[in-house]
Design a protein around this motif. Structure first.
Motif, PDB file in Angstrom:
ATOM      1  N   PRO A   7       0.813  -1.227   0.000  1.00 32.23           N
ATOM      2  CA  PRO A   7       0.000   0.000   0.000  1.00 32.23           C
ATOM      3  C   PRO A   7       0.841   1.270   0.000  1.00 32.23           C
ATOM      4  O   PRO A   7       1.869   1.340   0.681  1.00 32.23           O
ATOM      5  N   ARG A   8       0.403   2.267  -0.745  1.00 34.02           N
ATOM      6  CA  ARG A   8       1.076   3.566  -0.804  1.00 34.02           C
ATOM      7  C   ARG A   8       0.434   4.493   0.241  1.00 34.02           C
ATOM      8  O   ARG A   8      -0.360   5.363  -0.091  1.00 34.02           O
ATOM      9  N   TYR A   9       0.787   4.294   1.488  1.00 34.21           N
ATOM     10  CA  TYR A   9       0.131   5.027   2.569  1.00 34.21           C
ATOM     11  C   TYR A   9       0.401   6.527   2.501  1.00 34.21           C
ATOM     12  O   TYR A   9      -0.486   7.344   2.788  1.00 34.21           O
ATOM     13  N   LYS A  10       1.599   6.900   2.135  1.00 38.53           N
ATOM     14  CA  LYS A  10       1.913   8.322   2.026  1.00 38.53           C
ATOM     15  C   LYS A  10       1.056   8.977   0.948  1.00 38.53           C
ATOM     16  O   LYS A  10       0.496  10.067   1.157  1.00 38.53           O
ATOM     17  N   PHE A  11       0.921   8.314  -0.183  1.00 40.38           N
ATOM     18  CA  PHE A  11       0.110   8.842  -1.282  1.00 40.38           C
ATOM     19  C   PHE A  11      -1.360   8.934  -0.878  1.00 40.38           C
ATOM     20  O   PHE A  11      -2.037   9.941  -1.134  1.00 40.38           O
ATOM     21  N   ALA A  12      -1.878   7.889  -0.227  1.00 43.58           N
ATOM     22  CA  ALA A  12      -3.277   7.884   0.191  1.00 43.58           C
ATOM     23  C   ALA A  12      -3.550   8.988   1.213  1.00 43.58           C
ATOM     24  O   ALA A  12      -4.580   9.664   1.165  1.00 43.58           O
ATOM     25  N   THR A  13      -2.602   9.184   2.135  1.00 42.95           N
ATOM     26  CA  THR A  13      -2.743  10.252   3.133  1.00 42.95           C
ATOM     27  C   THR A  13      -2.722  11.618   2.464  1.00 42.95           C
ATOM     28  O   THR A  13      -3.537  12.500   2.786  1.00 42.95           O
ATOM     29  N   GLN A  14      -1.811  11.802   1.534  1.00 47.07           N
ATOM     30  CA  GLN A  14      -1.722  13.081   0.823  1.00 47.07           C
ATOM     31  C   GLN A  14      -3.017  13.394   0.079  1.00 47.07           C
ATOM     32  O   GLN A  14      -3.530  14.519   0.157  1.00 47.07           O
ATOM     33  N   MET A  15      -3.575  12.415  -0.612  1.00 44.41           N
ATOM     34  CA  MET A  15      -4.791  12.647  -1.384  1.00 44.41           C
ATOM     35  C   MET A  15      -5.987  12.906  -0.479  1.00 44.41           C
ATOM     36  O   MET A  15      -6.871  13.698  -0.804  1.00 44.41           O
ATOM     37  N   ALA A  16      -6.013  12.252   0.688  1.00 46.65           N
ATOM     38  CA  ALA A  16      -7.111  12.483   1.630  1.00 46.65           C
ATOM     39  C   ALA A  16      -7.065  13.899   2.186  1.00 46.65           C
ATOM     40  O   ALA A  16      -8.081  14.608   2.221  1.00 46.65           O
ATOM     41  N   LEU A  17      -5.890  14.346   2.621  1.00 50.59           N
ATOM     42  CA  LEU A  17      -5.755  15.685   3.188  1.00 50.59           C
ATOM     43  C   LEU A  17      -5.942  16.764   2.125  1.00 50.59           C
ATOM     44  O   LEU A  17      -6.493  17.838   2.405  1.00 50.59           O
ATOM     45  N   THR A  18      -5.497  16.469   0.910  1.00 42.57           N
ATOM     46  CA  THR A  18      -5.697  17.412  -0.195  1.00 42.57           C
ATOM     47  C   THR A  18      -7.176  17.537  -0.524  1.00 42.57           C
ATOM     48  O   THR A  18      -7.681  18.646  -0.770  1.00 42.57           O
ATOM     49  N   THR A  19      -7.883  16.419  -0.520  1.00 39.89           N
ATOM     50  CA  THR A  19      -9.335  16.435  -0.762  1.00 39.89           C
ATOM     51  C   THR A  19     -10.039  17.233   0.334  1.00 39.89           C
ATOM     52  O   THR A  19     -10.939  18.034   0.068  1.00 39.89           O
ATOM     53  N   PHE A  20      -9.616  17.034   1.572  1.00 34.39           N
ATOM     54  CA  PHE A  20     -10.203  17.723   2.727  1.00 34.39           C
ATOM     55  C   PHE A  20     -10.087  19.238   2.577  1.00 34.39           C
ATOM     56  O   PHE A  20     -11.049  19.983   2.767  1.00 34.39           O
ATOM     57  N   THR A  21      -8.887  19.699   2.220  1.00 40.39           N
ATOM     58  CA  THR A  21      -8.664  21.141   2.105  1.00 40.39           C
ATOM     59  C   THR A  21      -9.237  21.699   0.806  1.00 40.39           C
ATOM     60  O   THR A  21      -9.695  22.843   0.767  1.00 40.39           O
ATOM     61  N   TYR A  22      -9.241  20.891  -0.247  1.00 42.68           N
ATOM     62  CA  TYR A  22      -9.795  21.344  -1.532  1.00 42.68           C
ATOM     63  C   TYR A  22     -11.276  21.696  -1.388  1.00 42.68           C
ATOM     64  O   TYR A  22     -11.743  22.700  -1.926  1.00 42.68           O
ATOM     65  N   PHE A  23     -11.992  20.881  -0.636  1.00 46.61           N
ATOM     66  CA  PHE A  23     -13.413  21.137  -0.425  1.00 46.61           C
ATOM     67  C   PHE A  23     -13.661  22.054   0.766  1.00 46.61           C
ATOM     68  O   PHE A  23     -14.806  22.268   1.159  1.00 46.61           O
ATOM     69  N   ASN A  24     -12.585  22.575   1.352  1.00 46.69           N
ATOM     70  CA  ASN A  24     -12.679  23.542   2.444  1.00 46.69           C
ATOM     71  C   ASN A  24     -13.581  23.031   3.569  1.00 46.69           C
ATOM     72  O   ASN A  24     -14.466  23.741   4.055  1.00 46.69           O
ATOM     73  N   VAL A  25     -13.352  21.800   3.978  1.00 50.30           N
ATOM     74  CA  VAL A  25     -14.140  21.212   5.063  1.00 50.30           C
ATOM     75  C   VAL A  25     -13.860  21.973   6.353  1.00 50.30           C
ATOM     76  O   VAL A  25     -12.704  22.127   6.754  1.00 50.30           O
ATOM     77  N   LEU A  26     -14.924  22.424   6.996  1.00 51.04           N
ATOM     78  CA  LEU A  26     -14.768  23.226   8.210  1.00 51.04           C
ATOM     79  C   LEU A  26     -15.448  22.599   9.422  1.00 51.04           C
ATOM     80  O   LEU A  26     -15.237  23.051  10.550  1.00 51.04           O
ATOM     81  N   ASN A  27     -16.280  21.592   9.179  1.00 49.59           N
ATOM     82  CA  ASN A  27     -17.047  21.012  10.275  1.00 49.59           C
ATOM     83  C   ASN A  27     -16.985  19.490  10.253  1.00 49.59           C
ATOM     84  O   ASN A  27     -16.779  18.878   9.209  1.00 49.59           O
ATOM     85  N   PHE A  28     -17.196  18.912  11.421  1.00 54.31           N
ATOM     86  CA  PHE A  28     -17.277  17.467  11.567  1.00 54.31           C
ATOM     87  C   PHE A  28     -18.628  17.117  12.178  1.00 54.31           C
ATOM     88  O   PHE A  28     -19.189  17.911  12.924  1.00 54.31           O
ATOM     89  N   PRO A  29     -19.149  15.912  11.895  1.00 54.32           N
ATOM     90  CA  PRO A  29     -18.660  14.913  10.950  1.00 54.32           C
ATOM     91  C   PRO A  29     -18.636  15.448   9.512  1.00 54.32           C
ATOM     92  O   PRO A  29     -19.460  16.289   9.146  1.00 54.32           O
ATOM     93  N   VAL A  30     -17.699  14.944   8.720  1.00 57.84           N
ATOM     94  CA  VAL A  30     -17.583  15.377   7.328  1.00 57.84           C
ATOM     95  C   VAL A  30     -18.834  14.971   6.557  1.00 57.84           C
ATOM     96  O   VAL A  30     -19.305  13.839   6.672  1.00 57.84           O
ATOM     97  N   ASP A  31     -19.380  15.912   5.800  1.00 61.14           N
ATOM     98  CA  ASP A  31     -20.552  15.632   4.960  1.00 61.14           C
ATOM     99  C   ASP A  31     -20.076  14.929   3.690  1.00 61.14           C
ATOM    100  O   ASP A  31     -19.921  15.537   2.638  1.00 61.14           O
ATOM    101  N   ILE A  32     -19.840  13.642   3.799  1.00 63.63           N
ATOM    102  CA  ILE A  32     -19.222  12.883   2.720  1.00 63.63           C
ATOM    103  C   ILE A  32     -20.101  12.808   1.482  1.00 63.63           C
ATOM    104  O   ILE A  32     -19.600  12.791   0.345  1.00 63.63           O
ATOM    105  N   LYS A  33     -21.410  12.785   1.660  1.00 63.53           N
ATOM    106  CA  LYS A  33     -22.301  12.706   0.503  1.00 63.53           C
ATOM    107  C   LYS A  33     -22.203  13.960  -0.362  1.00 63.53           C
ATOM    108  O   LYS A  33     -22.219  13.878  -1.596  1.00 63.53           O
ATOM    109  N   THR A  34     -22.084  15.116   0.272  1.00 62.32           N
ATOM    110  CA  THR A  34     -21.943  16.364  -0.473  1.00 62.32           C
ATOM    111  C   THR A  34     -20.628  16.390  -1.239  1.00 62.32           C
ATOM    112  O   THR A  34     -20.573  16.828  -2.394  1.00 62.32           O
ATOM    113  N   LEU A  35     -19.558  15.912  -0.613  1.00 66.56           N
ATOM    114  CA  LEU A  35     -18.253  15.857  -1.285  1.00 66.56           C
ATOM    115  C   LEU A  35     -18.329  14.987  -2.528  1.00 66.56           C
ATOM    116  O   LEU A  35     -17.831  15.354  -3.597  1.00 66.56           O
TER     117      LEU A  35
END
Length: 357
Positions: A7-35
C-alpha cells in the motif's frame, strides 16, 4: 500499470488531506455525501436499486459482492457509488469515504486489472488487499484527519468524527503512522487550513447571554451581544455542545480572505473592489470594523443609518469578522451592526425559539 506490491500510505494520506482542504471542510462529521456529489459522482441507495429491480436488499448485497458500498463506472465512463442505506449512518459515512478513496486514488483507471470491475475475479487476494488498505487509509484521513485527531481527546472520536467503534480503534492505532506521513507532506498540503481548525477548537468560548459559540485566543466581549467575559470552553466541552446543538447560530455576512464582502451587504452590488470604502450604488460602508460606542450623529432623512468617515476613528478600528455586532476586544459596535446589516441578536434568538423545529 501494475498494482503496487504494498500500500502507498503516504500517497493515500496526501490525497485524503488534499481532498479535505480542496473542499474547504470546516465542520465534523464530514458531509461525505456532499463531497461525492460535488465530484459529479452519482449516489445510489441499495434499497432504491432493490425496489427498481424487484429484489431484496440482501440480494443486492450479493450482486455487488459487498453489504457496504460499491463504486463502478457506467457505459459512458461516469462514476457512481451504490451504498447500503440500511446500515447505521456512521458505517455509511466510512464506507462512502472508502469508495471515494478508490476514485481519488484512481484505482479504477490506473490499473488494467480494475478497469472493468473492481471486485472482479481477476484480482488476487493480495492485490485486492493492497487497494483496500489504501482506500481505508484515505477514508480515515478524510473523515478523521490526523492533525485534528491528534488534538482532541480519544474518548470523543466517535462523537466528533461520526465514526463507529472499529473506526475509532483504527484511528487510534494508526494515529502515529498517519502523523508521520502528514509531517512528511508538510510542503504538499495546506497546513494553514488544519491550523485554523485546531485554533477553533482550542480557543472556543461561549456566551451565557446569547448562547453563541466563537473562537478567539483572547476575548473580552461577546461579538454577538456585547456581553462581557464569555466562558472559555475546553475542547471536550466544545465538541459536546456542538454535537448536541446546544448553542445559537446567528446570521453573518460572507467575507473573503481579506475580510472584504463578495458583494454589497445591503444592495448585493457585485461591482465592488477591495479598495472601495463605500458601495457606489447605496453608499454602504463595505468593511466591518469597530466604530466604538458613540454617540453617533444620525441622518433623519436616510432610510437606514449612514456611515460618515469620522466613524472610522471613533472605536479601536480593528477589522472584524462578518458575524460581529460588537468588537470582542473593546466592546464597541461594528460598522455592519450600526448600519443595520446584521440583525439584533435578541430578534434572531426570539425568532429561532418560536420555530416549531
Amino acid at each position: 500499470m501494475e498494482i503496487p506490491s504494498s500500500p502507498r500510505y503516504k500517497f493515500a494520506t496526501q490525497m485524503a488531506l488534499t481532498t479535505f482542504t480542496y473542499f474547504n471542510v470546516l465542520n465534523f462529521p464530514v458531509d461525505i455525501k456532499t463531497l461525492i456529489k460535488s465530484e459529479g459522482i452519482k449516489l445510489k441507495k441499495y434499497s432504491t436499486v432493490a425496489k427498481k429491480v424487484g429484489i431484496t436488499v440482501e440480494e443486492v448485497c450479493k450482486e455487488y459482492q459487498t453489504d457496504l458500498a460499491y463504486i463502478f463506472r457506467d457505459n459512458t465512463g461516469k462514476y457512481a457509488i451504490a451504498y447500503n442505506d440500511t446500515k447505521p449512518e456512521y458505517m455509511i459515512r466510512f464506507s462512502l469515504a472508502h469508495e471515494l478513496g478508490h476514485y481519488v486514488l484512481l484505482h479504477l483507471e490506473d490499473f488494467d486489472e480494475t478497469v472493468l470491475r473492481y471486485r472482479g475475479s481477476n484480482l488476487t487476494e493480495k492485490k485486492y488487499s493492497v487497494l483496500e488498505r489504501e482506500a481505508n487509509c484515505f477514508a480515515r484521513n478524510l473523515i478523521s484527519p490526523a492533525p485534528i485527531a491528534d488534538l482532541i481527546p480519544q474518548e470523543v472520536y466517535r462523537e466528533y468524527f461520526g465514526i463507529g467503534f472499529e473506526a475509532k480503534q483504527t484511528r487510534i492505532g494508526c494515529l502515529s503512522s498517519d502523523k508521520y506521513y502528514t509531517k512528511l507532506l508538510s510542503d504538499d498540503i495546506d497546513e494553514m487550513h488544519f491550523l485554523n481548525l485546531r485554533k477553533r477548537l482550542k480557543h472556543a468560548h461561549q456566551c451565557s447571554v446569547c448562547n453563541a459559540i466563537f473562537s478567539k485566543k483572547s476575548i473580552s466581549y461577546c461579538p454577538f451581544c456585547g456581553d462581557a467575559a464569555p466562558t472559555k470552553l475546553s475542547i471536550q466541552e466544545t465538541i459536546h455542545i456542538k454535537t448536541k446543538g446546544d448553542y445559537m447560530k446567528y446570521s453573518s455576512i460572507e467575507l473573503d480572505e481579506n475580510n472584504f464582502p463578495f458583494s454589497c451587504p445591503r444592495c448585493e452590488n457585485e461591482d465592488i473592489d477591495s479598495s472601495d470604502k463605500f458601495c457606489s450604488i447605496c453608499a454602504t460602508y463595505l468593511r466591518n470594523i469597530c466604530i466604538g460606542s458613540g454617540p453617533f450623529d444620525e441622518n433623519s432623512f436616510s432610510p437606514y443609518p449612514t456611515f460618515e468617515l469620522y466613524k472610522e476613528t471613533q472605536g479601536c478600528g480593528k477589522t472584524l469578522p462578518g458575524f460581529a455586532r460588537y468588537c470582542p476586544d473593546c466592546g464597541g459596535k461594528s460598522s455592519y451592526y450600526f448600519q443595520g446589516l446584521l440583525k439584533n441578536w435578541n430578534l434572531e434568538k426570539d425568532i429561532a425559539e418560536e420555530l416549531p423545529f
